[in-house]
Motif scaffolding. Sequence first.
Motif, short mmCIF file in Angstrom:
data_model
loop_
_atom_site.label_atom_id
_atom_site.label_comp_id
_atom_site.label_asym_id
_atom_site.label_seq_id
_atom_site.Cartn_x
_atom_site.Cartn_y
_atom_site.Cartn_z
N LEU A 135 7.00 24.38 -83.11
CA LEU A 135 5.89 23.46 -82.81
C LEU A 135 5.43 22.71 -84.06
N GLY A 136 5.40 23.39 -85.19
CA GLY A 136 5.04 22.71 -86.43
C GLY A 136 6.03 21.60 -86.75
N GLU A 137 7.30 21.88 -86.53
CA GLU A 137 8.32 20.86 -86.75
C GLU A 137 8.20 19.73 -85.73
N LEU A 138 7.81 20.06 -84.52
CA LEU A 138 7.59 19.05 -83.48
C LEU A 138 6.50 18.06 -83.91
N VAL A 139 5.39 18.60 -84.41
CA VAL A 139 4.30 17.74 -84.90
C VAL A 139 4.82 16.83 -86.01
N HIS A 140 5.59 17.39 -86.91
CA HIS A 140 6.13 16.62 -88.04
C HIS A 140 6.98 15.45 -87.55
N ARG A 141 7.93 15.73 -86.68
CA ARG A 141 8.89 14.68 -86.31
C ARG A 141 8.28 13.64 -85.37
N VAL A 142 7.42 14.06 -84.47
CA VAL A 142 6.83 13.10 -83.54
C VAL A 142 5.81 12.22 -84.25
N SER A 143 5.01 12.80 -85.12
CA SER A 143 3.95 12.03 -85.80
C SER A 143 4.47 11.27 -87.02
N GLY A 144 5.58 11.74 -87.57
CA GLY A 144 6.08 11.14 -88.80
C GLY A 144 5.35 11.64 -90.04
N LYS A 145 4.50 12.65 -89.86
CA LYS A 145 3.75 13.22 -90.97
C LYS A 145 4.00 14.73 -91.01
N TYR A 146 4.04 15.28 -92.21
CA TYR A 146 4.20 16.71 -92.32
C TYR A 146 2.99 17.41 -91.70
N LEU A 147 3.21 18.62 -91.23
CA LEU A 147 2.18 19.34 -90.49
C LEU A 147 0.87 19.42 -91.26
N ASP A 148 0.92 19.74 -92.54
CA ASP A 148 -0.31 19.86 -93.31
C ASP A 148 -1.04 18.53 -93.41
#
Length: 395
Positions: A199-212
């Motif tokens: 899920l953290g990687e999902l946020v990263h790739r969909v948003s284009g921003k690293y999770l943090d």
Amino acid sequence: MLLLGVAMTIGVSVKGEISILTSIMIRQTEEMEMKRNEWNEIDGIMQQAVEKGVIPGGVVLVARNGMIAKVRAYGWAARYRDARKTPLTQAVQATTNTVYDVASLTKLFTATAVMRLVEQGRISLDDPVGRYLSDFTSEGKESITVRYLLSHTSGLPANLPLFQNSGLPEKRMRVAMGTKPVATPGTLYIYSDIGYMVLGELVHRVSGKYLDQFMQEKILLPLSMSSTGFRPPDTWKARIAPTEEQIVPSRGLVWGEVHDENAWALGGVAGHAGLFSTVGDLARFGQMFLNEGSLGGVRVLHPSSVREMFRLQTSTIPHVNRGLGWELHQPGYMGEHTDGKRAGHTGFTGTSIVLDREDGWMLILLTNRVHPTREGPAIAIVRKRLANAVEKTIQ
């Protein structure tokens, strides 16, 4: 009583006196002053936990209807230099400004980040994860949905020793992404750190921003959570409670870095663990949920998203009570008379949060019970006794 206002940062001196460190709205009534002594049972529970070595110290916060009824620190934030309990030259007392590794409470923030993307129409809860992550489509993962990951029903295993894999964090994440399910998705509850890494990687790739970065911009900054984040800076070190001396992997006394071995192996930022926070910041996060997604005029989630996160997602799996991110109806740490309106989560380092959406109260416990070793007495009874004490006093 202290009202959870726009910029809450409070501290407790060694004498237990509340001090205001930044701007905060204050409201006191004679009735609340008279009830102050009713919270003394919490002091006894925490002091006993320190004396028996269950925890070196910790912080408790209780709030109701947006007002803090109790906040106090106990014992020590840092006491030992190694697992043999060699004393530090100068122990550090816990305060309400102590920064703790909140461990799996991180999952609540990851779930919130995912729901932000759902609200934007960039993710659908019931889409296969492989629609967004092309390398998450083999090994029987084709039917794993975002909802399954959020509710721990994806069929993915609980964990893997990623820290044993050599290479950069990106390589270790590829190992996590390639993990095979051990059960048919949607049929079995397995509390899975691997699922939340994905899920953290999902946020990263969909948003284009690293999770943090995404969390900082969409959750922490809007909620004025200035003492919360991954990979805390060196300037926080004096406020951070250390965790344990780790032998495998060989890290020495972990202090200022994430305790979870896999989150550490992923560079300190992961969907399942890695956040550091204070009790005041977490109170703001919890109050946002009790307010159905907003705090201080700032909306983080739509009320419908909050309700969906609190809705039982596992009705077809007997004796499993999971929402999206949140755990539901657990008397073991939410109070013996939970009536279906309580949600919460725990963290391995000795942290927990409980929200009662019916009566509007919140209980937060932050400790570093793994300091200096995880081989100490169980903290479960402390969590349970605190929740029962709050439940009794609120009623």
